[in-house]
Design an enzyme around this catalytic site. Structure first.
Site, PDB file in Angstrom:
ATOM      1  N   SER A   1      26.562  58.129  62.531  1.00 34.29           N
ATOM      2  CA  SER A   1      25.674  58.776  61.610  1.00 34.29           C
ATOM      3  C   SER A   1      25.852  60.266  61.464  1.00 34.29           C
ATOM      4  O   SER A   1      26.441  60.901  62.545  1.00 34.29           O
ATOM      5  CB  SER A   1      24.230  58.600  61.951  1.00 34.29           C
ATOM      6  OG  SER A   1      23.101  59.489  61.119  1.00 34.29           O
TER       7      SER A   1
ATOM      8  N   TYR B   1      17.948  59.940  68.337  1.00 35.91           N
ATOM      9  CA  TYR B   1      18.624  59.034  67.797  1.00 35.91           C
ATOM     10  C   TYR B   1      20.052  60.009  67.315  1.00 35.91           C
ATOM     11  O   TYR B   1      21.068  59.326  67.343  1.00 35.91           O
ATOM     12  CB  TYR B   1      18.285  58.964  66.287  1.00 35.91           C
ATOM     13  CG  TYR B   1      18.893  58.364  65.305  1.00 35.91           C
ATOM     14  CD1 TYR B   1      19.179  56.892  65.149  1.00 35.91           C
ATOM     15  CD2 TYR B   1      19.520  58.984  64.291  1.00 35.91           C
ATOM     16  CE1 TYR B   1      19.744  56.466  64.289  1.00 35.91           C
ATOM     17  CE2 TYR B   1      20.445  58.553  63.223  1.00 35.91           C
ATOM     18  CZ  TYR B   1      20.408  57.288  63.204  1.00 35.91           C
ATOM     19  OH  TYR B   1      21.268  56.666  62.136  1.00 35.91           O
TER      20      TYR B   1
END
Length: 262
Positions: free
Chosen positions: A140, A153
């Site tokens: 990501s 995350y």
């Protein structure tokens, strides 16, 4: 790599994983689909068999559970037909670091990093022995941006990028291609599961566009794929700056700014 090599995809029941399954089925690849939701996996498998005429196996597994993870590892080690691994399974979570429980963070790390490492580790020796194979790791852009505030995350996704770069250095000379795909916000169920309203995000990419771009990059054998990045020189500049930094690190000497007068 043979055209008919099978593709094992984790997190394959919806979103990015399901779209990868559709695209590789159209290319004539047999599939092994892994996810927790057996009903959705079965429905997807049935549709892809009918539409593309490929063989589709389904493995119901929660990759945060050791036994389930072990069954997928065994399949990767033992099934010589699998020539591509797509590490797509992942999760996010809402809230600041101090609002998130340690247990939730542990589960996130287990899925986003530990499972990914174990699956890559299970298949890489066989790929190296064969002199071919591919590992696609879904990261990501959050892994590049602590400013986004998704601390745990983002840290797991920074790990995915670093691991992919390291694996590429080690495995590419032995015939194994490693790709890190770094999406920005993409319209998948990960947001709802994390308790985040996707409609609050200013821009969101459709999952089909993301996967098409990632496959263009896959076919070109690029190491790092950032589908929404318009100016590729930005990534080249960042990576070049990193390598330049390394060239200036003198391990035996303390930097002048840290030296004190005697």
């Amino acid at each position: 790599m043979t055209t008919r090599s099978s593709v094992l995809i984790t997190g394959a029941s919806t979103g990015i994983g399901a779209t990868y399954a559709e695209r590789f089925a159209r290319r004539g690849h047999d599939l092994v689909l892994v996810a927790r939701d057996k009903a959705r996996l079965d429905a997807l498998a049935t549709r892809l068999r009918q539409e593309s005429g490929v063989s589709v196996d389904v493995i119901q597994a929660d990759l945060t559970k050791s036994d389930d993870l072990g069954s997928v590892e065994a399949r990767l080690r033992d099934d010589a037909r699998i020539g591509i691994l797509i590490n797509n399974a992942g999760a996010a979570q809402s809230g600041s670091f101090i609002e998130q429980s340690a247990e939730a963070g542990e589960r996130l790390i287990a899925l986003n990093t530990t499972a990914l490492v174990r699956l890559a580790s299970a298949v890489a020796p066989r790929f190296v022995k064969a002199g071919e194979g591919a590992i696609i790791n879904i990261g990501s852009v959050v892994g590049l941006a602590p400013e986004f505030g998704m601390t745990v995350y983002g840290a797991t996704k920074a790990f995915v990028l670093f691991l992919s770069q390291g694996l590429s250095l080690e495995l590419a000379p032995k015939g194994v291609y490693v790709q890190a795909v770094l999406p920005a916000a993409t319209r998948t169920e990960i947001w709802e599961r994390a308790g985040i309203d996707i409609e609050t995000l200013p821009e969101v990419m459709e999952v089909g566009e993301l996967v098409v771009a990632a496959l263009v990059s896959f076919d070109r054998r690029e190491l790092v794929t950032i589908p929404p990045l318009q100016n590729a020189a930005r990534w080249d500049g960042l990576d070049g700056a990193r390598q330049g930094l390394l060239s200036e690190i003198k391990q035996s000497q303390v930097a002048q700014r840290y030296q004190t007068a005697s």
